[in-house]
Design a protein around this motif. Structure first.
Motif, short mmCIF file in Angstrom:
data_model
loop_
_atom_site.label_atom_id
_atom_site.label_comp_id
_atom_site.label_asym_id
_atom_site.label_seq_id
_atom_site.Cartn_x
_atom_site.Cartn_y
_atom_site.Cartn_z
N SER A 53 6.25 14.10 0.28
CA SER A 53 6.38 12.65 0.11
C SER A 53 7.66 12.13 0.76
O SER A 53 7.65 11.04 1.33
N LEU A 54 8.73 12.90 0.69
CA LEU A 54 9.96 12.47 1.35
C LEU A 54 9.76 12.43 2.86
O LEU A 54 10.23 11.51 3.53
N GLY A 55 9.03 13.41 3.37
CA GLY A 55 8.72 13.43 4.80
C GLY A 55 7.89 12.22 5.19
O GLY A 55 8.11 11.60 6.24
N MET A 56 6.91 11.86 4.31
CA MET A 56 6.07 10.68 4.58
C MET A 56 6.93 9.42 4.60
O MET A 56 6.75 8.55 5.45
N ALA A 57 7.87 9.33 3.65
CA ALA A 57 8.75 8.15 3.59
C ALA A 57 9.55 8.04 4.88
O ALA A 57 9.68 6.96 5.46
N ALA A 58 10.06 9.17 5.36
CA ALA A 58 10.82 9.18 6.62
C ALA A 58 9.91 8.75 7.77
O ALA A 58 10.33 7.99 8.66
N GLY A 59 8.67 9.22 7.76
CA GLY A 59 7.72 8.88 8.81
C GLY A 59 7.40 7.39 8.83
O GLY A 59 7.38 6.76 9.89
N VAL A 60 7.16 6.84 7.62
CA VAL A 60 6.86 5.40 7.53
C VAL A 60 8.06 4.60 8.03
O VAL A 60 7.91 3.63 8.79
N ALA A 61 9.27 5.01 7.62
CA ALA A 61 10.48 4.31 8.06
C ALA A 61 10.60 4.37 9.59
O ALA A 61 10.95 3.37 10.23
N PHE A 62 10.28 5.53 10.15
CA PHE A 62 10.36 5.70 11.60
C PHE A 62 9.38 4.75 12.32
O PHE A 62 9.75 4.04 13.25
N LEU B 279 0.83 -1.21 0.00
CA LEU B 279 0.00 0.00 0.00
C LEU B 279 0.87 1.27 0.00
O LEU B 279 0.58 2.23 -0.72
N ASP B 280 1.93 1.25 0.81
CA ASP B 280 2.81 2.42 0.85
C ASP B 280 3.49 2.63 -0.50
O ASP B 280 3.68 3.77 -0.95
N GLY B 281 3.85 1.52 -1.16
CA GLY B 281 4.46 1.63 -2.51
C GLY B 281 3.50 2.33 -3.47
O GLY B 281 3.90 3.25 -4.20
N VAL B 282 2.24 1.92 -3.43
CA VAL B 282 1.22 2.55 -4.30
C VAL B 282 1.08 4.03 -3.91
O VAL B 282 1.02 4.91 -4.78
N GLY B 283 1.06 4.28 -2.61
CA GLY B 283 0.91 5.67 -2.14
C GLY B 283 2.05 6.56 -2.59
O GLY B 283 1.82 7.67 -3.07
N PHE B 284 3.26 6.08 -2.48
CA PHE B 284 4.42 6.89 -2.89
C PHE B 284 4.41 7.13 -4.40
O PHE B 284 4.70 8.22 -4.87
N ALA B 285 4.06 6.07 -5.16
CA ALA B 285 4.01 6.22 -6.63
C ALA B 285 2.97 7.28 -7.00
O ALA B 285 3.23 8.17 -7.82
N ALA B 286 1.80 7.19 -6.36
CA ALA B 286 0.73 8.17 -6.65
C ALA B 286 1.16 9.57 -6.24
O ALA B 286 0.89 10.55 -6.96
N THR B 287 1.84 9.67 -5.11
CA THR B 287 2.30 10.98 -4.63
C THR B 287 3.28 11.60 -5.63
O THR B 287 3.18 12.78 -5.97
N LEU B 288 4.21 10.78 -6.12
CA LEU B 288 5.19 11.30 -7.07
C LEU B 288 4.52 11.73 -8.37
O LEU B 288 4.86 12.76 -8.95
N LEU B 289 3.52 10.93 -8.82
CA LEU B 289 2.79 11.29 -10.05
C LEU B 289 2.05 12.61 -9.88
O LEU B 289 2.10 13.48 -10.75
#
Lengths: 187, 99
Positions: A95-104, A65-75
């Motif tokens: 989106s970079l902030g979200m990626a950092a948040g998910v990683a956290f 789901l996160d993969g789909v979310g990041f792809a959609a965000t970048l688009l």
């Protein structure tokens, strides 16, 4: 021909700066709105999955789901017109902030003991709520309202309906994020 | 030194010009211009008309589906006038600081 005092000139320049900043903020909201709507849907599906699927599948489900979310965000960020470079940059930073948040959050889940799953259900809601509140305080006030709402809704679900926390977060968290996106897009 | 522009210096017209200048040539629709300038409908409409008559702003009216839409954009003349007015304001501040 009129002449303008130093005081008036400073006031007018400050007004121009304030209007420009307000315009940028509203433009940022409009580009962030659809991104938030996408994450509302992701959030809804993710928590619904947590309510229905075995915990062994949760990690893979969120990864997909996160993969789909990041792809959609970048688009969506790439679709922002060139004239709105600042807003597009903001979407990219979001989106970079979200990626950092998910990683956290994933790191917290990996490191902490798992005697009770309930706190791990509430963690993303509390964390995202906190991040949006801080963003709102420093950047744009609408994010603070979204953050506080998510934070309070997560706590309410945790204490009032712990047995149905995943469903609560799917509907209230996911639905809330989606509606927040609609609200931002209308700015 | 640039000259002050009496027409632009009026507070709401200054906000309208600043909001449109930030769009870098792209038009801004009426509700968004209203939100940015925090003006009332009547006030915004009347000052937009003044700026349009001066040739600073181009107003475009069309329909999106069945809903009417009004959009405003700076003309090249308006862009230059705004730039000159901002340069004048900066010059006033710099001159005062140099004293």
């Amino acid at each position: 021909m009129m002449s303008v005092s130093e005081h008036e000139a400073r006031g007018a320049l400050a007004e121009i700066e304030a209007v420009t900043r307000r315009g940028q903020t509203l433009k940022g909201y409009r580009y962030a709105g659809p991104i938030l709507m996408v994450w509302g849907v992701i959030w809804f599906l993710g928590y619904l999955g947590m309510a229905r699927l075995s915990p062994a599948l949760w990690g893979w489900m969120w990864l997909a789901l996160d993969g789909v979310g990041f792809a959609a965000t970048l688009l969506l960020a790439a679709k922002a017109p060139a004239a709105a470079g600042g807003a597009a940059g903001q979407a990219m930073r979001t989106s970079l902030g979200m990626a950092a948040g998910v990683a956290f959050v994933l790191a917290i889940v990996a490191v902490f003991p798992k005697h009770d799953l309930l706190p791990y259900l509430a963690l993303p809601g509390l964390f995202v709520g906190f991040i949006y509140t801080v963003l709102g305080i420093y950047l744009a006030p609408r994010y603070a309202w979204i953050g506080v709402t998510l934070f309070v809704a997560t706590l309410a679900g945790y204490y009032a309906w712990p047995a149905h926390l995943a469903e609560w977060l799917a509907v209230v968290g996911g639905g809330g994020l989606f509606l927040s996106g609609v609200w931002l897009r209308s700015a | 030194m640039s000259q002050a522009d009496d027409l632009i210096h009026q507070p709401l017209r200054l906000k309208i010009m600043a909001a449109l200048a930030a769009e870098k040539g792209a038009p801004l629709d009426f509700p968004r211009l209203k939100a940015i300038t925090q003006a009332t409908d009547g006030n915004l409409g009347s000052h937009l008309t003044t700026l349009e008559k001066a040739g600073y702003v181009a107003i475009e009216k069309d329909f999106v589906g069945k809903r009417p839409r009004t959009r405003a954009a700076l003309t090249p003349l308006g862009r230059k006038a705004f730039r000159d007015h901002v340069a004048y304001l900066r010059a006033v501040v710099e001159a005062a600081e140099a004293l």
